[in-house]
Design an enzyme around this catalytic site. Structure first.
Site, PDB file in Angstrom:
ATOM      1  N   ASP A 200       0.987  -1.386   0.724  1.00  0.00           N
ATOM      2  CA  ASP A 200       0.228   0.436  -0.312  1.00  0.00           C
ATOM      3  C   ASP A 200       0.842   1.560   0.310  1.00  0.00           C
ATOM      4  OD1 ASP A 200      -1.363  -2.525   0.754  1.00  0.00           O
ATOM      5  OD2 ASP A 200      -2.330  -1.190   2.264  1.00  0.00           O
TER       6      ASP A 200
ATOM      7  N   ARG B 141       2.752   2.835  10.034  1.00  0.00           N
ATOM      8  CA  ARG B 141       1.019   3.154   9.182  1.00  0.00           C
ATOM      9  C   ARG B 141       1.855   4.189   8.911  1.00  0.00           C
ATOM     10  NH1 ARG B 141      -2.078  -1.006   8.048  1.00  0.00           N
ATOM     11  NH2 ARG B 141      -3.078   0.514   7.781  1.00  0.00           N
TER      12      ARG B 141
ATOM     13  N   TRP C 274       5.795  -0.292   4.318  1.00  0.00           N
ATOM     14  CA  TRP C 274       5.919  -0.651   2.958  1.00  0.00           C
ATOM     15  C   TRP C 274       7.293  -0.276   2.546  1.00  0.00           C
ATOM     16  CZ3 TRP C 274       5.231  -5.839   1.035  1.00  0.00           C
ATOM     17  CH2 TRP C 274       3.809  -6.238   1.541  1.00  0.00           C
TER      18      TRP C 274
ATOM     19  N   GLU D 263       3.415  -8.906  11.187  1.00  0.00           N
ATOM     20  CA  GLU D 263       2.489  -8.686   9.961  1.00  0.00           C
ATOM     21  C   GLU D 263       4.561  -8.670   8.905  1.00  0.00           C
ATOM     22  OE1 GLU D 263       0.444  -4.970   9.852  1.00  0.00           O
ATOM     23  OE2 GLU D 263       0.061  -4.969   7.835  1.00  0.00           O
TER      24      GLU D 263
HETATM   25  C1  2M8 Z   1      -2.543  -4.007   4.259  1.00  0.00           C
HETATM   26  O1  2M8 Z   1      -3.575  -3.327   3.541  1.00  0.00           O
HETATM   27  C2  2M8 Z   1      -5.028  -3.315   4.431  1.00  0.00           C
HETATM   28  C3  2M8 Z   1      -6.120  -2.510   2.938  1.00  0.00           C
HETATM   29  O2  2M8 Z   1      -5.974  -3.670   1.828  1.00  0.00           O
HETATM   30  C4  2M8 Z   1      -4.594  -1.291   5.651  1.00  0.00           C
HETATM   31  O3  2M8 Z   1      -3.785  -1.261   5.183  1.00  0.00           O
HETATM   32  O4  2M8 Z   1      -5.418  -1.499   5.850  1.00  0.00           O
HETATM   33  C5  2M8 Z   1      -1.630  -4.675   3.329  1.00  0.00           C
HETATM   34  O5  2M8 Z   1      -0.127  -4.879   3.570  1.00  0.00           O
HETATM   35  C6  2M8 Z   1      -2.503  -5.508   2.013  1.00  0.00           C
HETATM   36  O6  2M8 Z   1      -1.229  -6.326   1.109  1.00  0.00           O
HETATM   37  C7  2M8 Z   1      -2.566  -7.239   3.045  1.00  0.00           C
HETATM   38  O7  2M8 Z   1      -3.621  -8.094   2.255  1.00  0.00           O
HETATM   39  C8  2M8 Z   1      -3.615  -6.377   3.847  1.00  0.00           C
HETATM   40  C9  2M8 Z   1      -3.922  -7.556   5.170  1.00  0.00           C
HETATM   41  O8  2M8 Z   1      -3.065  -8.702   5.907  1.00  0.00           O
HETATM   42  O9  2M8 Z   1      -3.079  -5.711   4.784  1.00  0.00           O
END
Ligand code: 2M8
Length: 422
Positions: A171, A205, A359, A395
């Site tokens: 993201d 974040r 990321w 994570e």
């Molecule tokens: C993260 O994405 C979500 C939005 O889809 C978020 O930040 O709320 C990302 O790391 C994504 O790749 C991942 O699929 C998701 C759930 O682990 O979290």
């Protein structure tokens, strides 16, 4: 079972919501699309039938045009747990969205699903029950790949166009910075972020300004009623994502193997092989000899995205181990500053690198799993397991210090652990 695999299995069991798995207990209390694929690979080692159920649940929320939504919401989770919730997405603005329940988001994510089903098939050693369920899933899998190869690539470039950074799965990557900077944010209804209530340190974040952009892009997609041709005409964020496309290539290769299992007609095989060829050619066309990386293409900016991130190694995931790319990969993972020889989400040599931010630097175990799967490189597996023994099922992980970041008990981290140990 070793102690680590027991702990990994316990994480999946704790996140198990009955036929599907929460991506993480607090931060992500719903089913995410590419998380579900990795999670199914983990379940395969515990219970292959449960592994297939994970993907059946996801595919039961597939849109009529073949799109697999990036989130399938838990109907009983408190709405305050995750934002944006279904009332923000309003997926049913599209005639293609399923009638709720299930409630879904309006985006999609990288198609790891056929790769997962191939893994399950190999692990379950030809179970007739799994074979029968694969046959039932086949038309849905094909529709999903068709949607990506055709509706998301009207130019037939072999590269998938994404409409939102959330579609990439990465993201907050600097890959999206320039394209996002051009997006002019319009009036947004007031909203309350929930992610920063679960992860106390905002430094891990995205910023509020990032969130405004993310949510504004969703507003625009809703205005277009999630209609692909309208989005491709009007949307300000359109990027050919090489990592997404490489996963599609790997998934198409997996689908060709599954075609034998389900006894698919030759016409299906020919179609899949055609997509796969186009994807490999498309990736080869994004090679940047100066960076020795494969680059995303920003369609609105009409420029390659010159960033040093894990995504630059996309052709490896697609099965193309070009020597110069492999040499660059080896040089990145052998950087002496790294705590473990694993791929940072953004290279420490990129000006946008931030070691603890989402990321923009940390290591994601599932990304290393994809490289390990493609390269068969046991050093990646050993280093990843050492990292997980030290950090738990975090994570993501700070690449220099090994500090666990983001959510604890992330389901996909536990799932790839089970696969690495098996
Ligand atoms: C993260 O994405 C979500 C939005 O889809 C978020 O930040 O709320 C990302 O790391 C994504 O790749 C991942 O699929 C998701 C759930 O682990 O979290």
């Amino acid at each position: 079972m070793s102690d680590l695999s027991e702990r990994a299995a316990a994480v999946l069991a704790r996140n198990d919501a009955g036929g599907w798995t929460k991506a993480a207990p607090e931060l992500y209390p719903h089913q995410w699309s590419w998380d579900a694929a990795f999670v199914a690979i983990g379940w395969a080692h515990l219970d292959p039938a449960r592994a297939v159920a994970e993907l059946e649940h996801l595919f039961s929320a597939q849109w009529a045009n073949g799109k697999l939504p990036h989130i399938v919401f838990d109907p009983v989770a408190p709405p305050a747990g995750y934002f944006p919730d279904p009332s923000w997405w309003r997926a049913t603005l599209s005639p293609d969205a399923p009638a709720p329940p299930p409630e879904t988001s309006g985006l999609c994510q990288p198609p790891v699903h056929a790769v997962a089903l191939q893994r399950i098939w190999r692990v379950c050693a030809g179970s007739p029950d799994v074979a029968a369920r694969l046959r039932r899933l086949w038309p849905r899998l094909l529709a999903w790949h068709r949607y990506l190869a055709e509706d998301r690539d009207p130019e037939r470039s072999g590269l998938v166009t994404i409409y939102h950074p959330w579609e990439s799965g990465a993201d907050n990557s600097p890959r999206w910075d320039d394209a996002l900077a051009r997006v002019e944010v319009g009036p947004l209804p007031p909203y309350r972020r929930r992610d920063t209530e679960h992860v106390a340190d905002p430094g891990q974040r995205p910023t509020d300004a990032d969130y405004d952009r993310y949510l504004w892009l969703v507003e625009l997609l809703k205005r277009a009623r999630y209609d692909d041709p309208s989005i491709q005409r009007e949307h300000p964020f359109l990027v050919k994502d090489v990592f997404f496309s490489a996963i599609l290539a790997a998934a198409n290769a997996a689908l060709l193997e599954l075609a034998d299992v389900v006894g698919a007609p030759d016409a299906d095989r020919a179609r899949i092989a055609g997509w796969l060829d186009a994807e490999r050619r498309g990736l080869a066309g994004q090679w940047d000899p100066e960076l020795s990386l494969c680059l995303d293409q920003d369609l609105r900016g009409a420029t390659p995205v010159r960033r040093r991130t894990f995504a630059g190694f996309a052709p490896l995931v697609a099965g193309d181990a070009e020597p110069a790319l492999l040499a660059e990969f080896r040089s990145v993972v052998s950087d002496h500053r790294l705590r473990w020889p694993l791929v940072p989400s953004t290279s420490p040599d990129d000006p946008a690198f931030e070691s603890r931010k989402y990321w923009r630097g940390p290591v994601w175990p599932v990304v290393d799993w994809l490289f390990w799967r493609a390269l068969g490189d046991d050093a990646l597996r050993t280093a990843s397991l050492e990292q997980i023994r030290t950090c738990g099922f975090a994570e993501y992980v700070e690449p220099f210090t090994g500090e666990p970041l983001g959510s604890p008990d992330q389901a996909w981290t536990a799932a790839v652990t089970l696969d690495w140990l098996a």
